[in-house]
Design a protein around this motif. Structure first.
Motif, mmCIF file in Angstrom:
data_model
loop_
_atom_site.group_PDB
_atom_site.id
_atom_site.type_symbol
_atom_site.label_atom_id
_atom_site.label_comp_id
_atom_site.label_asym_id
_atom_site.label_seq_id
_atom_site.Cartn_x
_atom_site.Cartn_y
_atom_site.Cartn_z
ATOM 1 N N HIS A 76 -5.926 -0.438 6.015
ATOM 2 C CA HIS A 76 -7.120 -0.149 5.218
ATOM 3 C C HIS A 76 -6.980 1.165 4.455
ATOM 4 O O HIS A 76 -7.291 1.240 3.275
ATOM 5 C CB HIS A 76 -8.354 -0.110 6.117
ATOM 6 C CG HIS A 76 -9.600 0.249 5.392
ATOM 7 N ND1 HIS A 76 -10.272 -0.649 4.601
ATOM 8 C CD2 HIS A 76 -10.286 1.407 5.317
ATOM 9 C CE1 HIS A 76 -11.324 -0.055 4.073
ATOM 10 N NE2 HIS A 76 -11.359 1.196 4.500
ATOM 11 N N GLY A 78 -4.099 2.787 4.019
ATOM 12 C CA GLY A 78 -2.796 2.868 3.371
ATOM 13 C C GLY A 78 -1.884 3.936 3.936
ATOM 14 O O GLY A 78 -1.106 4.543 3.204
ATOM 15 N N SER A 85 2.726 4.775 0.660
ATOM 16 C CA SER A 85 1.741 3.693 0.682
ATOM 17 C C SER A 85 0.371 4.177 0.219
ATOM 18 O O SER A 85 -0.391 3.414 -0.367
ATOM 19 C CB SER A 85 1.648 3.087 2.073
ATOM 20 O OG SER A 85 1.247 4.047 3.014
ATOM 21 N N ARG A 86 0.050 5.435 0.443
ATOM 22 C CA ARG A 86 -1.225 5.958 -0.059
ATOM 23 C C ARG A 86 -1.235 5.974 -1.585
ATOM 24 O O ARG A 86 -2.237 5.631 -2.205
ATOM 25 C CB ARG A 86 -1.474 7.366 0.468
ATOM 26 C CG ARG A 86 -2.011 7.358 1.850
ATOM 27 C CD ARG A 86 -2.559 8.695 2.206
ATOM 28 N NE ARG A 86 -3.239 8.569 3.480
ATOM 29 C CZ ARG A 86 -3.937 9.520 4.022
ATOM 30 N NH1 ARG A 86 -4.064 10.658 3.417
ATOM 31 N NH2 ARG A 86 -4.526 9.326 5.165
ATOM 32 N N TRP A 89 -1.675 2.470 -2.719
ATOM 33 C CA TRP A 89 -3.064 2.042 -2.511
ATOM 34 C C TRP A 89 -3.976 2.623 -3.587
ATOM 35 O O TRP A 89 -4.923 1.969 -4.010
ATOM 36 C CB TRP A 89 -3.531 2.474 -1.127
ATOM 37 C CG TRP A 89 -3.706 1.371 -0.141
ATOM 38 C CD1 TRP A 89 -4.776 1.199 0.684
ATOM 39 C CD2 TRP A 89 -2.823 0.284 0.152
ATOM 40 N NE1 TRP A 89 -4.591 0.081 1.458
ATOM 41 C CE2 TRP A 89 -3.405 -0.501 1.157
ATOM 42 C CE3 TRP A 89 -1.590 -0.109 -0.341
ATOM 43 C CZ2 TRP A 89 -2.814 -1.638 1.667
ATOM 44 C CZ3 TRP A 89 -0.990 -1.237 0.168
ATOM 45 C CH2 TRP A 89 -1.599 -1.984 1.145
#
Length: 156
Positions: A76, A78, A85-86, A89
Motif C-alpha cells: 500500500h 510502496g 518502489s516509493r 508509486w
C-alpha cells in the motif's frame, strides 16, 4: 539481547521494547534478509525476571495468509523495494490526475472550438430546376445540358 541472538541466530536485533509494568515482557525485533519491514519481521518475547523466551514469532514460520495480510501495508505504501518502489508509486499515483486534467483540457478546447463555429449552416440557395431536397428525400432534376446525364444533388 544475548538471549534473543542465541534464539534466532540468523537475524540481527533492530529494536528493543521494554516492559511497561511487572506483567509485560521484553520484545526484541530481529531483521533477517528478505524481511519486508526495515525494522525486522521477527519478534522474540522474553520474560523480564526469568530471562526465558516466552514466545518466538518468526516470519518464515507464519502461514501464507498472515504473510500476505502483513505485506499489504508495504504494498500500500510502496516500501517493499525501498525508495525505488516509493518513487514508482508516486508516478503511478500521479498518472490518474494527469489523465483527468489532460482529458478535461481536450474536452474544453474542443468545446471552445465548437462555440466559434455555428451549429447549423445557413441554407444554401439552389436553383429549383436542378434539385429539390425535402426531408432527406432527394429528387432527380432535369437532365443536365452539358453531360446529358442525370444530375444527383446531395446536401451535407
Amino acid at each position: 539481547m544475548d538471549i534473543a541472538c542465541k534464539e534466532f541466530t540468523e537475524g540481527r536485533p533492530m529494536m528493543i521494547f521494554f516492559p511497561k509494568d511487572n506483567k509485560s515482557v521484553f520484545s526484541v525485533r530481529m531483521y533477517h534478509t528478505g524481511d519486508f519491514e526495515r525494522t525486522g519481521s521477527n519478534h522474540i518475547y522474553i520474560h523480564p525476571i526469568t530471562g526465558k523466551v516466552v514466545k518466538l514469532n518468526l516470519w518464515k514460520k507464519k502461514p501464507t495468509s498472515e504473510k500476505l495480510t502483513r505485506s499489504m501495508y508495504f504494498i500500500h505504501f510502496g516500501t517493499f523495494w525501498g525508495h525505488y518502489s516509493r518513487i514508482l508509486w508516486i508516478f503511478i499515483g500521479l498518472v490518474v490526475p494527469f489523465l483527468y486534467f489532460t482529458g478535461f483540457y481536450a474536452w474544453w478546447s474542443k468545446l471552445k472550438r465548437r462555440q466559434n463555429t455555428p451549429l447549423f449552416r445557413p441554407p444554401v440557395k439552389e436553383n429549383p430546376s436542378q434539385a429539390l431536397n425535402l426531408q432527406g428525400i432527394i429528387f432527380l432534376s432535369s437532365c443536365s445540358t452539358r453531360a446529358r446525364t442525370w444530375n444527383f444533388r446531395t446536401r451535407i
